[in-house]
Design an enzyme around this catalytic site. Sequence first.
Site, PDB file in Angstrom:
ATOM      1  N   LYS A  41      48.459  43.693  31.952  1.00 45.31           N
ATOM      2  CA  LYS A  41      47.565  43.466  33.081  1.00 45.31           C
ATOM      3  C   LYS A  41      47.281  42.002  33.515  1.00 45.31           C
ATOM      4  O   LYS A  41      47.013  41.325  32.314  1.00 45.31           O
ATOM      5  CB  LYS A  41      46.235  44.223  32.872  1.00 45.31           C
ATOM      6  CG  LYS A  41      45.275  44.149  33.975  1.00 45.31           C
ATOM      7  CD  LYS A  41      43.968  44.747  34.146  1.00 45.31           C
ATOM      8  CE  LYS A  41      42.943  43.830  33.413  1.00 45.31           C
ATOM      9  NZ  LYS A  41      42.526  42.757  34.181  1.00 45.31           N
ATOM     10  N   ASP A  67      46.006  43.314  38.902  1.00 47.40           N
ATOM     11  CA  ASP A  67      44.616  43.513  39.239  1.00 47.40           C
ATOM     12  C   ASP A  67      43.685  42.430  39.771  1.00 47.40           C
ATOM     13  O   ASP A  67      43.133  41.706  39.430  1.00 47.40           O
ATOM     14  CB  ASP A  67      43.862  43.740  37.642  1.00 47.40           C
ATOM     15  CG  ASP A  67      42.425  44.159  37.819  1.00 47.40           C
ATOM     16  OD1 ASP A  67      42.216  44.893  38.812  1.00 47.40           O
ATOM     17  OD2 ASP A  67      41.811  44.083  36.951  1.00 47.40           O
ATOM     18  N   LYS A  69      42.133  43.459  42.939  1.00 49.94           N
ATOM     19  CA  LYS A  69      40.893  43.909  43.607  1.00 49.94           C
ATOM     20  C   LYS A  69      40.628  43.601  44.975  1.00 49.94           C
ATOM     21  O   LYS A  69      39.690  43.135  45.534  1.00 49.94           O
ATOM     22  CB  LYS A  69      39.804  43.793  42.728  1.00 49.94           C
ATOM     23  CG  LYS A  69      39.901  44.246  41.370  1.00 49.94           C
ATOM     24  CD  LYS A  69      38.423  43.967  40.733  1.00 49.94           C
ATOM     25  CE  LYS A  69      38.474  44.556  39.149  1.00 49.94           C
ATOM     26  NZ  LYS A  69      39.413  43.697  38.348  1.00 49.94           N
ATOM     27  N   ASP A  72      39.096  43.483  51.759  1.00 48.80           N
ATOM     28  CA  ASP A  72      38.911  42.735  53.023  1.00 48.80           C
ATOM     29  C   ASP A  72      39.269  43.576  54.088  1.00 48.80           C
ATOM     30  O   ASP A  72      39.227  44.706  53.990  1.00 48.80           O
ATOM     31  CB  ASP A  72      39.989  41.656  52.928  1.00 48.80           C
ATOM     32  CG  ASP A  72      39.539  40.216  53.661  1.00 48.80           C
ATOM     33  OD1 ASP A  72      39.169  40.227  54.822  1.00 48.80           O
ATOM     34  OD2 ASP A  72      39.651  39.150  53.258  1.00 48.80           O
ATOM     35  N   THR A 128      32.869  47.673  35.437  1.00 47.70           N
ATOM     36  CA  THR A 128      32.353  48.357  34.184  1.00 47.70           C
ATOM     37  C   THR A 128      31.110  47.171  33.615  1.00 47.70           C
ATOM     38  O   THR A 128      30.591  47.293  32.578  1.00 47.70           O
ATOM     39  CB  THR A 128      33.390  48.296  33.168  1.00 47.70           C
ATOM     40  OG1 THR A 128      34.123  46.939  32.955  1.00 47.70           O
ATOM     41  CG2 THR A 128      34.255  49.299  33.389  1.00 47.70           C
ATOM     42  N   ARG A 219      40.120  41.293  25.352  1.00 47.45           N
ATOM     43  CA  ARG A 219      39.734  40.441  24.383  1.00 47.45           C
ATOM     44  C   ARG A 219      39.751  40.861  22.858  1.00 47.45           C
ATOM     45  O   ARG A 219      40.288  40.215  22.016  1.00 47.45           O
ATOM     46  CB  ARG A 219      38.688  39.688  24.688  1.00 47.45           C
ATOM     47  CG  ARG A 219      38.243  38.803  25.794  1.00 47.45           C
ATOM     48  CD  ARG A 219      37.097  38.548  26.413  1.00 47.45           C
ATOM     49  NE  ARG A 219      36.437  39.598  27.257  1.00 47.45           N
ATOM     50  CZ  ARG A 219      35.558  39.736  28.170  1.00 47.45           C
ATOM     51  NH1 ARG A 219      34.554  38.738  27.909  1.00 47.45           N
ATOM     52  NH2 ARG A 219      35.085  40.713  28.684  1.00 47.45           N
TER      53      ARG A 219
END
Length: 240
Positions: A41, A67, A69, A72, A128, A219
């Site tokens: 990703k 990714d 997102k 618009d 999240t 991470r």
Amino acid sequence: MPLIARPQSGRQQLIVAVDTADPAAARQLCTRLAPEAGLLKLGLEFFVANGPAAIRAVAGEAPVFLDLKFHDIPNTVAGAVRSACAAVRPAMLTVHASGGAPMIRAAREAAEAAGGDRPAVLAVTVLTSLDAATLSETGVAGGPAQQVLRLARIALDAGADGLVCSPHEVSRLRDAFGEAPMLVVPGVRPRGAAAGDQARTATPAEAIAAGADWIVMGRPITGHADPVAAARAAVAEMPR
């Protein structure tokens, strides 16, 4: 049909989030982790710093989850999807479900018009990092679970291939919509790991058991002293 097929088990179900603006660091992580994951990703941090051409430069031939997102007006999102298909050839890309049905429909149509195998269009429901209190501040009543279900129905009816949701909503989405939608689940942390800025989390085992097709981890893997070992440990936690 979408370029990406639903994964079978284990390594194929892991998406590693390579969240860095440094192309050299990203290339090193992608090279090491591509054999350990189903997709890589790459998102806003890397894209804004380096542009679309750099995505393929660091990911090579590995499947990419782009990714960004998109959110618009429909025409702008359709143009962005067309550009992403031409420049990046992603296996998956994201739009915000809160952009509404016309926007999601435009994204799906643009992906199909790109020709050949198209990326899966995934609708992001509720980030999240958001909890009930934060949603309430923005005028959304009922908490994350209710909003996720509301947005999921809009997105799927408009042609989204799947949804991005937290681990806490996976089983509710499966109950409501069955096995058809692809479910991609961030906010996954190994057992005992810190949640960081994620508000709605679960372990890899919990997310897969609830019905996730893919889990996204960043991470806890990329920030680990041995990212390969961390990726393999995450896969080892998944139900078989």
